[in-house]
Enzyme design. Structure first.
Site, PDB file in Angstrom:
ATOM      1  CB  SER A 129      -0.784  -0.001   1.138  1.00  0.00           C
ATOM      2  OG  SER A 129      -1.787   1.138   1.343  1.00  0.00           O
ATOM      3  CG  ASP A 134       2.193   9.853   7.353  1.00  0.00           C
ATOM      4  OD1 ASP A 134       2.836  10.100   8.619  1.00  0.00           O
ATOM      5  OD2 ASP A 134       1.272  10.245   7.087  1.00  0.00           O
ATOM      6  CE  LYS A 151      -0.897  -3.747   4.167  1.00  0.00           C
ATOM      7  NZ  LYS A 151      -1.235  -5.118   3.606  1.00  0.00           N
TER       8      LYS A 151
HETATM    9  P1  NAP Z   1      -8.386  -8.686   0.629  1.00  0.00           P
HETATM   10  O1  NAP Z   1      -9.549  -8.724   0.049  1.00  0.00           O
HETATM   11  O2  NAP Z   1      -8.474  -8.120   2.127  1.00  0.00           O
HETATM   12  O3  NAP Z   1      -7.555  -9.995   0.819  1.00  0.00           O
HETATM   13  C1  NAP Z   1      -6.608 -10.344   1.838  1.00  0.00           C
HETATM   14  C2  NAP Z   1      -6.546 -11.743   1.572  1.00  0.00           C
HETATM   15  O4  NAP Z   1      -5.575 -12.249   2.593  1.00  0.00           O
HETATM   16  C3  NAP Z   1      -7.802 -12.674   1.787  1.00  0.00           C
HETATM   17  O5  NAP Z   1      -7.835 -13.413   0.710  1.00  0.00           O
HETATM   18  C4  NAP Z   1      -7.511 -13.427   3.117  1.00  0.00           C
HETATM   19  O6  NAP Z   1      -8.149 -14.792   3.115  1.00  0.00           O
HETATM   20  C5  NAP Z   1      -6.229 -13.363   3.108  1.00  0.00           C
HETATM   21  N1  NAP Z   1      -5.521 -13.825   4.384  1.00  0.00           N
HETATM   22  C6  NAP Z   1      -5.582 -13.266   5.646  1.00  0.00           C
HETATM   23  N2  NAP Z   1      -5.084 -13.588   6.552  1.00  0.00           N
HETATM   24  C7  NAP Z   1      -4.601 -14.979   6.146  1.00  0.00           C
HETATM   25  C8  NAP Z   1      -3.956 -16.005   6.829  1.00  0.00           C
HETATM   26  N3  NAP Z   1      -3.457 -15.960   7.927  1.00  0.00           N
HETATM   27  N4  NAP Z   1      -3.512 -17.207   6.129  1.00  0.00           N
HETATM   28  C9  NAP Z   1      -3.726 -16.941   4.624  1.00  0.00           C
HETATM   29  N5  NAP Z   1      -4.448 -15.821   3.949  1.00  0.00           N
HETATM   30  C10 NAP Z   1      -4.719 -14.862   4.871  1.00  0.00           C
HETATM   31  O7  NAP Z   1      -7.234  -7.730  -0.055  1.00  0.00           O
HETATM   32  P2  NAP Z   1      -7.568  -6.608  -1.045  1.00  0.00           P
HETATM   33  O8  NAP Z   1      -8.344  -5.305  -0.600  1.00  0.00           O
HETATM   34  O9  NAP Z   1      -7.555  -7.104  -2.532  1.00  0.00           O
HETATM   35  O10 NAP Z   1      -5.991  -5.740  -0.867  1.00  0.00           O
HETATM   36  C11 NAP Z   1      -4.895  -6.375  -1.610  1.00  0.00           C
HETATM   37  C12 NAP Z   1      -3.821  -5.635  -0.949  1.00  0.00           C
HETATM   38  O11 NAP Z   1      -3.680  -4.333  -1.173  1.00  0.00           O
HETATM   39  C13 NAP Z   1      -3.465  -5.705   0.496  1.00  0.00           C
HETATM   40  O12 NAP Z   1      -2.309  -5.983   0.931  1.00  0.00           O
HETATM   41  C14 NAP Z   1      -4.038  -4.505   0.911  1.00  0.00           C
HETATM   42  O13 NAP Z   1      -3.423  -3.784   2.195  1.00  0.00           O
HETATM   43  C15 NAP Z   1      -3.414  -3.572  -0.108  1.00  0.00           C
HETATM   44  N6  NAP Z   1      -4.147  -2.217  -0.423  1.00  0.00           N
HETATM   45  C16 NAP Z   1      -5.584  -2.097  -0.109  1.00  0.00           C
HETATM   46  C17 NAP Z   1      -5.974  -0.993  -0.187  1.00  0.00           C
HETATM   47  C18 NAP Z   1      -7.386  -0.654  -0.044  1.00  0.00           C
HETATM   48  O14 NAP Z   1      -8.097   0.418  -0.354  1.00  0.00           O
HETATM   49  N7  NAP Z   1      -8.053  -1.696   0.549  1.00  0.00           N
HETATM   50  C19 NAP Z   1      -5.377   0.107  -0.564  1.00  0.00           C
HETATM   51  C20 NAP Z   1      -4.079   0.010  -1.036  1.00  0.00           C
HETATM   52  C21 NAP Z   1      -3.436  -1.208  -1.008  1.00  0.00           C
HETATM   53  P3  NAP Z   1      -9.662 -14.747   3.236  1.00  0.00           P
HETATM   54  O15 NAP Z   1     -10.095 -14.824   1.818  1.00  0.00           O
HETATM   55  O16 NAP Z   1      -9.621 -16.280   3.534  1.00  0.00           O
HETATM   56  O17 NAP Z   1     -10.184 -13.755   3.993  1.00  0.00           O
END
Ligand code: NAP
Length: 254
Positions: A129, A134, A151
């Site tokens: 991310s 910051d 991260k």
């Molecule tokens: P997400 O939908 O929250 O998916 C996270 C995944 O991690 C899920 O598949 C979850 O499994 C898996 N997970 C969590 N704990 C685990 C464990 N202990 N063992 C195995 N798997 C595990 O992700 P996303 O929103 O697409 O985001 C992708 C990336 O971009 C992340 O790193 C996020 O921080 C980053 N990001 C997000 C944003 C935002 O606006 N949300 C912005 C910038 C960057 P389950 O499917 O079983 O829950």
């Protein structure tokens, strides 16, 4: 020979798009998913995806999934949850006590990097991310999790591992169609601090997923870390299609 790729977080919102894109190109990719819920995997992919069931906090579950892999895509993340109402009457967000960012975004990623190294994996693509420069970023205050700090620490561990890396610091993720916008890359959160006029600091998850697929194929994406956002559809002068040129414009390190 197709590239054998393990996607962790395969049932996540971005991970599942990556998996679907890789499954569409069997001549180029042999894809596996690492999931904690086989039922969720079946719901998303039917019987199309070979899945390895495990938990990134348990290194022994990663070992068989990575055996024989050329590349690893890390798309796992701690997931904030609602934990009741705060004093202000607003919903309180936090993390389950055993799924704090330190456990998932640091130790869980370190476990993946170590297991990949032991398996002889040649390239790791990690989606993280923007905001990591910051320490007072609002996301760090959620549940006292310091998510962006953990991260970033894991990303430095990846760089130090000696495995080829591509680290993608995504802007805010949107559930919108991909392939319709111009992507902008930068580093050190400059796009977050000083976005070009009229450009929000966000992009569709589908565009991040395409970047991951392209990074697996383009030599210019190796050993690079970069931030990425997109121009809105209506102000995109051109849709990004030359990914080699995009990666050429990125730099090594965080
Ligand atoms: P997400 O939908 O929250 O998916 C996270 C995944 O991690 C899920 O598949 C979850 O499994 C898996 N997970 C969590 N704990 C685990 C464990 N202990 N063992 C195995 N798997 C595990 O992700 P996303 O929103 O697409 O985001 C992708 C990336 O971009 C992340 O790193 C996020 O921080 C980053 N990001 C997000 C944003 C935002 O606006 N949300 C912005 C910038 C960057 P389950 O499917 O079983 O829950």
């Amino acid at each position: 020979m197709p590239l054998t790729v393990l996607v962790t977080g395969a049932t996540g919102r971005t991970g599942s798009i990556v998996v679907k894109k890789l499954l569409q190109q069997p001549e180029k990719f042999s894809v596996r998913g690492f999931v904690r819920s086989p039922a969720k995997a079946t719901e998303l992919f039917g019987d199309d995806l070979p899945v390895f069931v495990g938990d990134i906090r348990e290194p022994e579950t990663l070992k068989p999934a990575l055996e024989g892999c050329d590349a690893l895509v890390i798309l796992t993340s701690a997931i904030p949850q609602m934990q009741g109402m705060g004093e202000s009457g607003r919903p309180q967000m936090g993390f389950p006590s055993d799924e704090m960012p330190e456990a998932i975004d640091y130790h869980g990623q370190v476990n993946q990097i170590d297991a990949a190294k032991a398996a002889g994996v040649d390239h790791i693509v990690l989606v993280g991310s923007m905001g990591g420069t910051d320490k007072n970023h609002m996301l760090n205050s959620i549940g006292n999790g310091n998510i962006l700090i953990w991260k970033r620490k894991a990303e430095q561990y990846l760089i130090d591992s000696g495995i080829d890396y591509t680290i993608i610091h995504a802007g805010g993720l949107q559930d919108q169609p991909g392939g319709r916008r111009e992507l902008l890359v930068g580093d050190n959160d400059q796009l977050l601090k000083h976005p070009p006029d009229g450009v929000p600091t966000s992009l569709p998850r589908a565009d991040v997923a395409e970047l991951v697929v392209q990074a697996l194929q383009q030599p210019a994406a190796r050993n690079k870390g970069f931030d990425v956002i997109s121009k809105p559809e209506d102000v995109s002068a051109k849709v990004t299609s030359d990914f080699a040129a995009l990666f050429e414009g990125t730099t090594p390190g965080l």
